[in-house]
Design a protein around this motif. Structure first.
Motif, short mmCIF file in Angstrom:
data_model
loop_
_atom_site.label_atom_id
_atom_site.label_comp_id
_atom_site.label_asym_id
_atom_site.label_seq_id
_atom_site.Cartn_x
_atom_site.Cartn_y
_atom_site.Cartn_z
N THR A 16 8.62 -2.23 -7.48
CA THR A 16 7.70 -3.05 -8.02
C THR A 16 6.46 -2.42 -7.74
O THR A 16 6.18 -1.39 -6.87
N ARG A 17 5.25 -2.79 -8.25
CA ARG A 17 3.91 -2.61 -8.19
C ARG A 17 3.22 -2.93 -6.60
O ARG A 17 3.75 -3.95 -6.30
N GLN A 18 2.73 -2.03 -5.73
CA GLN A 18 2.35 -2.23 -4.71
C GLN A 18 1.08 -3.01 -4.55
O GLN A 18 0.40 -2.55 -5.45
N PRO A 19 0.72 -3.37 -3.34
CA PRO A 19 -0.77 -3.88 -2.94
C PRO A 19 -1.69 -2.76 -3.28
O PRO A 19 -1.10 -1.52 -2.77
N THR A 20 -2.72 -2.86 -3.40
CA THR A 20 -3.87 -1.86 -3.76
C THR A 20 -5.38 -1.96 -3.02
O THR A 20 -5.55 -3.35 -2.95
N PHE A 21 -5.77 -1.31 -2.49
CA PHE A 21 -7.37 -1.38 -1.95
C PHE A 21 -8.23 -1.38 -2.91
O PHE A 21 -9.52 -1.31 -2.65
N ASP A 22 -8.00 -1.06 -4.40
CA ASP A 22 -9.15 -1.28 -5.36
C ASP A 22 -8.50 -2.59 -5.99
O ASP A 22 -7.28 -2.74 -6.44
N PHE A 23 -9.62 -3.55 -6.52
CA PHE A 23 -9.21 -4.93 -7.10
C PHE A 23 -8.63 -4.20 -8.29
O PHE A 23 -9.08 -3.53 -9.25
N GLU A 24 -7.53 -4.94 -8.81
CA GLU A 24 -6.95 -4.82 -10.22
C GLU A 24 -6.08 -6.03 -10.68
O GLU A 24 -5.55 -6.72 -9.85
N GLY A 25 -6.00 -6.44 -11.79
CA GLY A 25 -5.18 -7.22 -12.33
C GLY A 25 -4.48 -7.10 -13.62
O GLY A 25 -4.83 -6.18 -14.28
N ARG A 26 -3.59 -7.54 -14.01
CA ARG A 26 -2.76 -7.81 -15.12
C ARG A 26 -2.50 -9.33 -15.64
O ARG A 26 -2.01 -9.89 -14.88
#
Length: 808
Positions: free
Chosen positions: A171-181
């Motif tokens: 699965t996609r993991q948490p990121t330290f750059d904001f992102e959304g889908r």
């Protein structure tokens, strides 16, 4: 039954597929793309973790298919069942979430009713967590970045032993750059699907990600009895993750997920009848006429049914995990601690007709599983290795109820017996089943890669496994007045009741050790050309029968059948992986053979109310074949792929198998009647040596292409694209013992999409699935009773709709 669209997450990773599915990728996804699978630069490659370390798919000496998130979305493959359309060697069968099985190369789990007492040969892993229940396969993929389908035994690298292969979902993991889908889809049949995900930092060391998914769709079969469309889709999923990264060497991820289904499911339609060896007066046509019954439609693709019992497939699954990845300098240490649960609340129509024969059939169950996996990985100039330990504990509790109705006497008692005209004899007859399974296993495993030269690598692997299983099964029977029905009771009424349900109680248990090993040799013939050969000796642990066993001639449980032997596998494989034309083209080829001793087979019982299915050992089984994957991307505007598999999977020796319906239902005697000859004698068992395993098509293909052109729309620069994906499978047997009545014809399905996307992450497209409205069956069923009735599950008709996606 939920009709609201709820936002949810799903992956938007690569548009990728099997070792080389051609695809288009967003800039964010180029890091996990593969040569020839969608990257704009020819040297881009798909990164996989099949060997528990990050490497390109073409470097791995293993038959592996890689499917990216966008390709999953665009083809409507939102669960493991739909994933089979993209990976030819993977097959999936499901009459309901519990009775589901994923097989690779025809191996994995017996075709038919699920029995909790055996292991799944195909392991499903999500972010390193083993999912023991095949029911999880029916849920929507949730925020998936990439799926790897590994073919062949994988026990020396994975926590739970997997003798047929593994489905490794990342699965996609948490990121330290904001992102959304976000994604919304609407279509015919009331189809509504919404997905959403958001990720970003909570502090300098803490990041979070949350994803939601919702799918609903009207059923594809109309039940004239209830006035409802049945076999609907109704999924809701949630996944949340927290990542703690105090420094560059340590990642601690806490994850939790919850998914629920509540559809009115799962019903079948009338397909045909086939003559058995029962007397004509006890076959379907005569039995139906005796009660003035006529099926609502004899054309299964009218998609009409009249089943009269309640239907439900209530299903909840979820859990939590803690994953620790620690770079200790010389290597990397990984710990994965997980708990998972599964609650199943089904209701079925077990007589498959509109008559009140079986008025209630349900087996709700509850599972809890706990796993702990420890791994240490080290890579060097000449030696890479993985060492691991795994502990697994599972408990399943099941409470079953099956009850007969007023039409049962006429249907099940010989019409020459006066009791057949007395509904009270079987009306209300009830069997209450209580069972549990406690399953514990532990393993030590490891694999090393010794780089003898820059081109030649030797890769040995070992696994030591311990299994302990303890079960309990108890069936109590009561007549319509609530009076216990007991073995040894005399009289015609009791005899008729005991012929339907007999009390039974037993407590199987066992424990065993086994040792597995494998050896892979790989040689780089030239730049971007890798050849490999593998031998593996592995086992599937012993099994216990959790759903009841047959009674002997005196009515006593045949306790010799309560446990079955472990499978012993010898696996051979060779392959070549090649890229050429500046890595714009990829071609992979593998040949394989798996020989199994004491194959754990599903045995069916023709009697309506007795044990419907149990496990037994077939003496020898063989699966062998060839797989080829080809993809081509001559430019960033066009890509094409073709994947093919030929599989010759047969019983080499199964001399005491259950007989197909045309050789069942007759009397006992030395002279056996011709198949389907009414009123003749039937064999006690059949020799099906040399016949094909159920559910296995000899030929399967997946294929597709996409073409795009640069355009400017509404002031936005982007691409207009036209895509096509298809798959084909040849005929297959839909009964544990091949029957002339249950062969499913081959079929080809086609999907088309047309859309516009921008580099900024906006994508809108229309789609058509099963574009040519092909009529096909996912499976055919032989209801109990040897009446000759054949029912089926029609595949989805043509569906169409539109999708809007955005990333930011």
């Amino acid at each position: 039954m939920h009709s609201l669209v709820r936002f949810a997450l799903f992956s938007s990773a690569a548009f990728v597929a099997a070792p080389a599915l051609a695809a288009d990728l967003s800039a964010d996804d180029q890091q996990i793309s593969a040569a020839g699978t969608g990257a704009t630069e020819p040297e881009a490659e798909i990164l996989v973790t099949a060997r528990r370390r990050q490497e390109t798919s073409q470097e791995v000496p293993l038959a592996i298919s890689v499917v990216g998130g966008d390709h999953i979305d665009n083809t409507g493959s939102f669960n493991v069942g739909r994933l089979t359309q993209l990976t030819p060697s993977l097959t999936f069968y499901s009459s309901n979430p519990r009775n589901s099985a994923a097989n690779i190369r025809g191996l994995g789990a017996p075709f038919g009713l699920t029995n909790d007492g055996i292991e799944q040969g195909v392991g499903i892993y999500v972010d390193d967590v083993y999912y023991s229940r095949a029911a999880s396969s029916t849920f929507d993929f949730l925020d998936v970045a990439q799926i790897e389908v590994l073919r062949g035994p994988q026990g020396t690298l994975y926590g739970k032993n997997t003798t047929a292969g593994a489905i490794n979902i990342a699965t996609r993991q948490p990121t330290f750059d904001f992102e959304g889908r976000a994604e919304v889809t609407v279509g015919n049949l009331g189809f509504k699907q919404a997905k959403a995900a958001v990720s970003g930092p909570l502090s300098d060391t803490l990041a979070a990600r949350i994803a939601l998914s919702s799918t609903s769709r009207r059923g594809t079969i109309f039940n004239v009895t209830s006035g409802n469309w049945i076999n609907e889709q109704d999924n809701l999923g949630l996944r949340a993750q927290l990542l703690f990264r105090p420094n560059d060497t340590l990642d601690i991820t806490l994850a939790g997920d919850y998914s629920a289904q509540n559809p009115e499911c799962c019903g079948t339609v009338y397909v045909r009848t086939g003559s058995t060896q029962r007397p004509l007066s006890r076959q379907y046509a005569a039995l139906a006429a005796a009660q003035g019954y006529a099926v609502v439609s004899t054309n299964p693709f009218d998609r009409l049914t009249d089943i009269d019992a309640d239907l439900n497939a209530g299903n909840k699954i979820g859990g939590a995990s803690l994953r620790i990845k620690w770079d200790v300098g010389a290597g990397e240490f990984t710990s994965v601690t997980a708990w998972r649960f599964w609650d199943w609340k089904p209701e079925n129509d077990r007589d498959f007709t509109g008559l009140p024969i079986v008025t209630r059939s349900q087996n709700p169950s509850q599972q809890n599983q706990y796993t702990q996996e420890l791994r240490y990985l080290q890579s060097g100039d000449w030696l890479d290795f993985v060492l691991g330990a795994f502990i697994y504990h599972q408990r399943i509790d099941t409470q079953g109820t099956e009850q007969h109705g007023p039409a049962s006497s006429r249907w099940n008692i010989n019409p020459t017996n006066a009791l057949a005209n007395d509904p009270s004899v079987l009306n209300g007859l009830t069997a209450l089943n209580t069972q549990y399974l406690i399953n514990t296993s532990a393993a030590l495993f490891g694999q090393a890669s010794w780089k003898v030269t820059d081109a030649f690598t030797i890769q040995p692997g070992v696994r030591l496994n311990y299994d302990k299983k303890k079960g309990f099964y108890d069936r109590k029977v009561f007549d319509g007045r609530g009076v216990p029905v007991l073995l040894g009771q005399t009289g015609a009424v009791k005899a008729a009741q005991l012929a339907i349900f007999s009390p039974q109680s037993y407590a199987p248990e066992g424990r065993d050790w086994n040792f597995s090993y494998d050896l892979t040799l790989s040689y780089e013939l030239a730049r971007d050309v890798l050849a490999y050969a593998t031998y593996a000796k592995t086992f599937k642990s012993f099994g216990i029968n959790q759903n009841g066993v047959p009674n002997d001639a005196t009515g006593v449980p045949a306790l010799a059948a309560q446990t079955i032997l472990p499978e012993s596998l010898n696996h051979y494989e060779a392959g070549i992986k090649a890229q050429f034309w500046d890595r714009k083209a990829t071609f992979n080829l593998s040949i394989f053979r798996t020989d199994i001793q004491d194959y754990q087979a599903q045995v069916t019982n023709g009697s309506l109310g007795l044990v419907r299915g149990y496990l037994a050992n077939a003496q020898q089984v063989r699966s062998q074949g060839v797989e080829a994957d080809f993809s081509l991307r001559p430019s960033e505007r066009f890509n094409v792929y073709v994947n093919a598999a030929y599989n010759d999977a047969k019983y080499r020796k199964f001399v005491d198998a259950p007989c197909p319906p045309e050789l069942s239902g007759g009397g006992s005697g030395a002279v056996i009647g011709a198949p389907g000859a009414p009123g003749t004698n039937s064999p006690a068992n059949c020799n099906i040596s040399g016949q094909r395993l159920p559910g296995v098509s000899e030929w399967t293909f997946s294929y597709g292409a996409e073409y795009n052109v640069p355009v400017k729309l509404l002031g936005q620069d982007g691409q207009a694209y036209l895509g096509f994906d298809g798959n084909y499978r040849s005929s297959f047997s839909s009964n544990p013992s091949p029957s002339a009545y249950t062969w499913v014809n081959g079929y080809a399905l086609s999907n088309i999409r047309l859309g516009f996307r921008t580099d900024a992450g906006f994508d809108i497209y229309g789609w058509v699935r099963n574009a040519f409205d092909v009529n096909y069956f996912e499976a055919l069923n032989v209801p109990g009773g040897n009446t000759g009735l054949i029912t089926g599950q029609p595949g989805d008709p043509r569906t169409f709709g539109a999708t809007i996606k955005a990333t930011f």
